[in-house]
Design a protein around this motif. Structure first.
Motif: not given
Length: 187
Positions: A20-26, A39-41, A3-11
């Motif tokens: 940065y500003k045009n990408v929301g957390l959702n 994500l917050y974990h 999950t962490k790697s997926l979040l990093i690669d995708t983000a």
């Protein structure tokens, strides 16, 4: 992929594409199909912490890529031209320069967040260090190698931004065409 790697690669990909500003957390959560809790974990301080982690990952990836190219060529000129050629090829194939573009993040965030500014600065300093080290192995003095590394960083980064705004590889090709004469003058 965890999950962490997926979040990093995708983000990383989304931040490079949209800023940065045009990408929301959702948007990140939806693209990864994970919950806000996940994500917050991994990133208790949220989106900015995720961005800094993305920038650190980019720094490692860019360093590995440039070092591999530089190790294949004894000449600084050939090595740097090969790196630029790879950027041109990436742009012509993909319409963007995958993995190397982070200047938009710098322009968006450098004045708004000291930790992000510091992470961006580390990327640029690392690029300069890589160029400087290669130039030193080619007989440049410390002062000349340092100055040329700054010029290379600014020229190549600026050319990448121009490629994106002009939708053309011509700026990088122009830098590549001028590079041999610039390197000879300063050596």
């Amino acid at each position: 992929m965890n999950t962490k790697s997926l979040l990093i690669d995708t983000a990383t990909s989304l931040f490079q594409q949209k800023g940065y500003k045009n990408v929301g957390l959702n948007e990140i959560l939806k693209a990864c199909n994970v919950t806000k809790g996940a994500l917050y974990h991994h990133f208790p301080n949220g989106k900015e912490e995720l961005l800094i982690t993305c920038l650190q990952g980019l720094n490692e990836a860019i360093t590995t890529d440039i070092e591999a190219i530089f190790n294949r060529y004894p000449s600084a000129e050939d090595a740097i031209l090969s790196m630029i050629d790879k950027l041109v090829h990436s742009f012509e194939q993909n319409g963007t320069i995958i993995g190397y573009t982070f200047s938009s993040i710098v322009s968006e965030m450098a004045t708004m967040s000291e930790p992000v500014r510091t992470a961006c600065n580390a990327l640029y300093e690392n690029l300069q260090h890589l160029y400087c080290k290669k130039l030193l192995t080619n007989g440049y003095s410390d002062e000349s190698a340092s100055a040329m590394a700054l010029l290379l960083t600014a020229s190549i980064e600026g050319a990448m931004m121009l490629c994106l705004t002009q939708k053309s590889a011509k700026p990088l090709k122009t830098v590549a065409a001028l590079l041999p004469s610039i390197l000879k003058v300063n050596n």
